[in-house]
Design an enzyme around this catalytic site. Structure first.
Site, PDB file in Angstrom:
ATOM      1  N   LYS A   1       0.832  -1.205   0.000  1.00  0.00           N
ATOM      2  CA  LYS A   1       0.000   0.000   0.000  1.00  0.00           C
ATOM      3  C   LYS A   1       0.864   1.251   0.000  1.00  0.00           C
ATOM      4  O   LYS A   1       0.652   2.174  -0.795  1.00  0.00           O
ATOM      5  CB  LYS A   1      -0.928   0.018   1.215  1.00  0.00           C
ATOM      6  CG  LYS A   1      -1.921   1.176   1.200  1.00  0.00           C
ATOM      7  CD  LYS A   1      -2.439   1.521   2.577  1.00  0.00           C
ATOM      8  CE  LYS A   1      -1.453   2.384   3.324  1.00  0.00           C
ATOM      9  NZ  LYS A   1      -1.979   2.937   4.584  1.00  0.00           N
TER      10      LYS A   1
ATOM     11  N   ASP B   1      -6.297   1.221   0.854  1.00  0.00           N
ATOM     12  CA  ASP B   1      -6.357   1.341   2.307  1.00  0.00           C
ATOM     13  C   ASP B   1      -7.735   0.883   2.765  1.00  0.00           C
ATOM     14  O   ASP B   1      -8.503   0.311   1.987  1.00  0.00           O
ATOM     15  CB  ASP B   1      -6.058   2.779   2.743  1.00  0.00           C
ATOM     16  CG  ASP B   1      -7.141   3.773   2.325  1.00  0.00           C
ATOM     17  OD1 ASP B   1      -8.093   3.375   1.594  1.00  0.00           O
ATOM     18  OD2 ASP B   1      -7.054   4.942   2.736  1.00  0.00           O
TER      19      ASP B   1
END
Length: 204
Positions: free
Chosen positions: A115, A133
């Site tokens: 991420k 996220d």
């Protein structure tokens, strides 16, 4: 997909990275700190932190206890501080103090997962990438864009649905929509501009 994006773009014309930063390195540190912490809190912390140190070399010289003191309110601060120190050591030793710009190299840095790497690729280096996220994960599922069980699965599904030129917009728009409207609890479906496109929308 075109209508979905156009509606979200119209609703959130200023959607962008909410973290404050002045360099690729500062963004990297801010993203590491943002794990399980709000961007607003991170911005408060980094405003002071980056006045004390804003290069990998300066972070390497900063005692761990001092770094911990700066980032204590970000949560998981001991783990984050240790990772940041190790990350900076690798940046200095292997990359001349520069943040690498490929997924393969970014994910070898301590404290950097997929991420964080995707945020860096998209925001710092303007490369096509979608960071997943909690907001992106939730909104993608509610909109029926993915049923993936992991962030990596959702990322793969989203990348298959949208043109690479829109990946950055997809990332920022889904985050903004998740924060402002499609909340984890009590989503504001009555105020949602894409409720007619959403299979999860609650109707009165």
């Amino acid at each position: 997909m075109d209508r979905l994006l156009s509606e979200l773009k119209e609703r959130y014309p200023d959607a962008k990275c909410a973290l404050d930063y002045g360099s690729e390195f500062e963004l990297l540190i801010a993203v590491i700190l943002s794990a399980q912490c709000t961007d607003k809190r991170v911005n408060v912390v980094t405003a002071e932190l980056f006045r004390a140190a804003n290069t990998p070399e300066q972070f390497c010289s900063m005692p761990l206890s001092v770094l911990e003191g700066y980032i204590k309110t970000c949560g998981l601060y001991k783990n984050k501080a240790a990772n940041i120190k190790k990350c900076c050591e690798v940046l200095v030793a292997e990359y001349g103090g520069r943040v690498p710009d490929t997924m393969e190299k970014l994910i070898t840095l301590p404290g950097v997962g997929r991420k964080t790497a995707n945020v860096m690729l998209s925001v710092a280096f303007d490369k096509p990438a979608i960071a997943v996220d909690t907001h992106v994960f939730r909104v993608a599922h509610r909109l029926g864009l993915s049923s993936g069980k992991t962030p990596d699965d959702v990322e793969k599904d989203l990348c298959g649905l949208f043109d690479p030129s829109e990946y950055k917009n997809v990332h920022h728009l889904l985050i903004r929509h998740g924060r402002d409207c499609c909340h984890a609890r009590n989503p504001e479906c009555g105020q949602c501009v894409i409720s007619c496109l959403c299979p999860s929308a609650k109707t009165e």
